[in-house]
Design a protein around this motif. Structure first.
Motif, PDB file in Angstrom:
ATOM      1  N   LEU A 137      37.308  42.462  36.444  1.00 36.99           N
ATOM      2  CA  LEU A 137      36.633  41.154  37.050  1.00 36.99           C
ATOM      3  C   LEU A 137      37.130  40.681  38.294  1.00 36.99           C
ATOM      4  O   LEU A 137      38.281  40.334  38.502  1.00 36.99           O
ATOM      5  CB  LEU A 137      36.559  40.096  35.806  1.00 36.99           C
ATOM      6  N   TYR A 138      36.155  40.614  39.326  1.00 35.66           N
ATOM      7  CA  TYR A 138      36.758  40.301  40.703  1.00 35.66           C
ATOM      8  C   TYR A 138      36.274  39.077  41.267  1.00 35.66           C
ATOM      9  O   TYR A 138      34.934  38.937  41.040  1.00 35.66           O
ATOM     10  CB  TYR A 138      36.450  41.328  41.780  1.00 35.66           C
ATOM     11  N   ASP A 139      36.899  37.988  41.578  1.00 33.94           N
ATOM     12  CA  ASP A 139      36.334  36.626  42.183  1.00 33.94           C
ATOM     13  C   ASP A 139      35.884  36.930  43.574  1.00 33.94           C
ATOM     14  O   ASP A 139      36.707  36.949  44.424  1.00 33.94           O
ATOM     15  CB  ASP A 139      37.464  35.667  41.923  1.00 33.94           C
ATOM     16  N   ASN A 185      37.113  33.733  45.874  1.00 33.64           N
ATOM     17  CA  ASN A 185      38.720  33.746  46.275  1.00 33.64           C
ATOM     18  C   ASN A 185      39.192  35.033  46.652  1.00 33.64           C
ATOM     19  O   ASN A 185      40.493  35.130  46.820  1.00 33.64           O
ATOM     20  CB  ASN A 185      39.387  33.036  45.079  1.00 33.64           C
ATOM     21  N   LYS A 186      38.286  35.928  46.482  1.00 30.95           N
ATOM     22  CA  LYS A 186      38.682  37.396  47.013  1.00 30.95           C
ATOM     23  C   LYS A 186      39.844  37.885  45.971  1.00 30.95           C
ATOM     24  O   LYS A 186      40.895  38.313  46.634  1.00 30.95           O
ATOM     25  CB  LYS A 186      38.929  37.534  48.341  1.00 30.95           C
ATOM     26  N   LYS A 187      39.848  38.112  44.731  1.00 35.11           N
ATOM     27  CA  LYS A 187      41.057  38.306  44.025  1.00 35.11           C
ATOM     28  C   LYS A 187      40.516  38.862  42.702  1.00 35.11           C
ATOM     29  O   LYS A 187      39.404  38.475  42.089  1.00 35.11           O
ATOM     30  CB  LYS A 187      42.026  37.254  43.911  1.00 35.11           C
ATOM     31  N   ILE A 188      41.224  39.644  41.886  1.00 34.38           N
ATOM     32  CA  ILE A 188      41.198  40.041  40.726  1.00 34.38           C
ATOM     33  C   ILE A 188      41.757  39.079  39.777  1.00 34.38           C
ATOM     34  O   ILE A 188      42.652  38.639  39.880  1.00 34.38           O
ATOM     35  CB  ILE A 188      41.745  41.678  40.368  1.00 34.38           C
ATOM     36  N   VAL A 189      40.752  38.701  38.930  1.00 32.84           N
ATOM     37  CA  VAL A 189      41.207  37.652  37.795  1.00 32.84           C
ATOM     38  C   VAL A 189      41.315  38.265  36.413  1.00 32.84           C
ATOM     39  O   VAL A 189      41.973  37.359  35.809  1.00 32.84           O
ATOM     40  CB  VAL A 189      40.282  36.480  37.771  1.00 32.84           C
ATOM     41  N   GLU A 190      40.617  39.223  36.079  1.00 33.88           N
ATOM     42  CA  GLU A 190      40.969  39.678  34.766  1.00 33.88           C
ATOM     43  C   GLU A 190      40.714  41.290  34.846  1.00 33.88           C
ATOM     44  O   GLU A 190      39.969  41.814  35.425  1.00 33.88           O
ATOM     45  CB  GLU A 190      39.966  39.064  33.744  1.00 33.88           C
ATOM     46  N   THR A 191      41.520  42.163  33.915  1.00 31.05           N
ATOM     47  CA  THR A 191      41.440  43.418  33.689  1.00 31.05           C
ATOM     48  C   THR A 191      41.393  43.473  31.982  1.00 31.05           C
ATOM     49  O   THR A 191      42.094  42.772  31.444  1.00 31.05           O
ATOM     50  CB  THR A 191      42.434  44.249  34.435  1.00 31.05           C
ATOM     51  N   GLY A 238      31.586  29.987  40.068  1.00 27.33           N
ATOM     52  CA  GLY A 238      31.729  30.871  40.918  1.00 27.33           C
ATOM     53  C   GLY A 238      30.927  32.000  40.959  1.00 27.33           C
ATOM     54  O   GLY A 238      30.278  32.363  39.853  1.00 27.33           O
ATOM     55  N   ARG A 239      31.085  33.275  42.094  1.00 26.84           N
ATOM     56  CA  ARG A 239      30.434  34.477  41.857  1.00 26.84           C
ATOM     57  C   ARG A 239      31.604  35.503  41.526  1.00 26.84           C
ATOM     58  O   ARG A 239      32.576  35.560  42.168  1.00 26.84           O
ATOM     59  CB  ARG A 239      29.732  34.653  43.123  1.00 26.84           C
ATOM     60  N   TYR A 240      30.937  36.373  40.557  1.00 29.32           N
ATOM     61  CA  TYR A 240      32.271  37.338  40.087  1.00 29.32           C
ATOM     62  C   TYR A 240      31.506  38.740  40.115  1.00 29.32           C
ATOM     63  O   TYR A 240      30.185  38.794  39.979  1.00 29.32           O
ATOM     64  CB  TYR A 240      32.703  37.102  39.005  1.00 29.32           C
ATOM     65  N   ARG A 241      32.277  39.704  40.451  1.00 28.59           N
ATOM     66  CA  ARG A 241      31.943  41.264  40.201  1.00 28.59           C
ATOM     67  C   ARG A 241      32.579  41.944  39.065  1.00 28.59           C
ATOM     68  O   ARG A 241      33.838  41.837  38.899  1.00 28.59           O
ATOM     69  CB  ARG A 241      32.045  41.864  41.563  1.00 28.59           C
ATOM     70  N   LEU A 242      31.960  42.075  37.829  1.00 25.45           N
ATOM     71  CA  LEU A 242      32.413  43.063  36.909  1.00 25.45           C
ATOM     72  C   LEU A 242      32.053  44.413  37.007  1.00 25.45           C
ATOM     73  O   LEU A 242      30.844  44.943  37.144  1.00 25.45           O
ATOM     74  CB  LEU A 242      31.532  42.177  35.419  1.00 25.45           C
ATOM     75  N   THR A 243      33.199  45.215  37.193  1.00 30.44           N
ATOM     76  CA  THR A 243      33.127  46.601  37.158  1.00 30.44           C
ATOM     77  C   THR A 243      33.495  47.243  35.865  1.00 30.44           C
ATOM     78  O   THR A 243      34.714  47.073  35.438  1.00 30.44           O
ATOM     79  CB  THR A 243      33.855  47.194  38.286  1.00 30.44           C
ATOM     80  N   MET A 250      26.869  41.885  39.220  1.00 32.23           N
ATOM     81  CA  MET A 250      27.248  40.651  39.571  1.00 32.23           C
ATOM     82  C   MET A 250      27.036  39.391  38.570  1.00 32.23           C
ATOM     83  O   MET A 250      26.155  39.467  37.697  1.00 32.23           O
ATOM     84  CB  MET A 250      26.055  39.751  40.839  1.00 32.23           C
ATOM     85  N   VAL A 251      28.024  38.426  38.219  1.00 35.30           N
ATOM     86  CA  VAL A 251      27.965  37.657  37.301  1.00 35.30           C
ATOM     87  C   VAL A 251      28.204  36.352  37.971  1.00 35.30           C
ATOM     88  O   VAL A 251      29.302  35.981  38.650  1.00 35.30           O
ATOM     89  CB  VAL A 251      29.249  38.037  36.110  1.00 35.30           C
ATOM     90  N   GLU A 252      27.312  35.397  37.802  1.00 31.92           N
ATOM     91  CA  GLU A 252      27.086  34.251  38.380  1.00 31.92           C
ATOM     92  C   GLU A 252      27.410  33.000  37.322  1.00 31.92           C
ATOM     93  O   GLU A 252      26.501  32.867  36.595  1.00 31.92           O
ATOM     94  CB  GLU A 252      26.000  33.909  39.272  1.00 31.92           C
TER      95      GLU A 252
END
Length: 302
Positions: A96-98, A101-107, A121-126, A149-151
């Motif tokens: 999960l990438y924020d 704030n341009k950082k990984i917040v969870e794996t 915020g806006r996140y990208r879940l890969t 994309m997770v908003e």
């Protein structure tokens, strides 16, 4: 001349030769996942909008708590152009990438994942899939990947604004209000207290309730257009300003708001309706013998 004819013939044969698919006859894993809303409905959208996971409910009552956003693996295996559900248990890694704030917040390394994000915020879940656990230590070794994309949004729609019993009790000055005469009332929403005090146009407002009398009960305000508000903050400071105004004989009287310190602010959030289709939230503003209740909700994507 004979040499050139042979060369041209060879080139033509090479050009007509069918391209060989290196995956022909082999099993190829294809990453994929779906969002499962609280009702259990699966959504394959590339952009998923969800509320933050917050909880503030009384412990003496039973509520269906919102546990966060669930994403379920939907990995396929492709062989000879035929795609089927993967029958095994693949090695999966979620990131999960924020984006703000341009950082990984969870794996996470489970087959499915539940995101309990509290920050808007806006996140990208890969989702990354691997041949084995050893290779999962390096994302570049992934066989395939898929992203959504997770908003996370705090906005909810107001369902109702109700006053239990009309009163003139207020922490603000109302000495010229005539308690034996009829009056109108309206609830207005502003970006800030300063905007209201500077007579700026409210960003949203209920319809004016006319010809009211003190003591009337269960006054439910209506609104012509939908009103959306951010999630109420707890315990007390909200990101917007809301006020109840009485209007009488050309004068306006501020009665209740979500700012004054002596106005009791009761709050509950993070619970679902019985059918799990919406997330509920409620704010009560109480002063003296009058309580104004604002109920709002977030409807999950269907």
């Amino acid at each position: 001349m004979r040499y050139y004819l042979i060369l041209i013939s060879a080139l033509l044969l090479t050009g007509c030769k069918k391209d060989i698919d290196p995956t022909e006859g082999k099993e190829v894993l294809k990453a994929g996942f779906v969002y499962v809303n609280p009702e259990g409905k699966q959504l394959r959208d590339s952009i998923i909008i969800v509320p933050p996971k917050l909880s503030a409910v009384p412990v003496d009552r039973s509520y269906i708590h919102y546990e966060g956003a669930t994403f379920k693996s939907n990995i396929k295996v492709k062989k000879n152009k035929i795609e089927q559900n993967y029958p095994g248990t693949p090695v999966v890694k979620w990131v999960l990438y924020d984006l703000d704030n341009k950082k990984i917040v969870e794996t996470e390394s489970t087959s499915d994942i539940i995101l309990d994000i509290a920050s808007v915020g806006r996140y990208r879940l890969t989702q990354y899939i691997f041949k084995n656990k050893e290779e999962s230590e390096t994302l570049d070794m992934a066989v395939d990947s898929a992203s959504k994309m997770v908003e996370v949004t705090a906005f909810k729609s107001i369902d109702s604004i109700v006053i239990d019993k009309l009163s003139s009790h207020s922490p603000y000055l109302t000495y010229s209000f005539k308690e034996d005469e009829a009056f109108d009332a309206v609830v207005s929403l502003y970006n800030s207290l300063e905007d209201a005090e500077n007579n700026k146009k409210p960003i949203a407002e209920t319809d004016v309730f006319k010809a009211l009398k003190l003591g009337a009960s269960q006054i439910a305000f209506t609104n012509t257009d939908p009103i959306f508000i951010p999630t109420f903050d707890f315990p007390e400071k909200d990101d917007f300003y809301l006020q109840l105004i009485y209007m009488q004989n050309g004068k306006k009287f501020r009665i209740l708001d979500n700012h004054f310190g002596t106005i009791f602010k009761y709050y509950k959030t993070g619970y679902l309706t019985d059918d799990k289709s919406t997330l509920q939230e409620e704010r009560k503003l109480k002063f003296g013998d009058m309580t104004l209740t604002i109920s709002s909700s977030f409807t999950f994507q269907r």
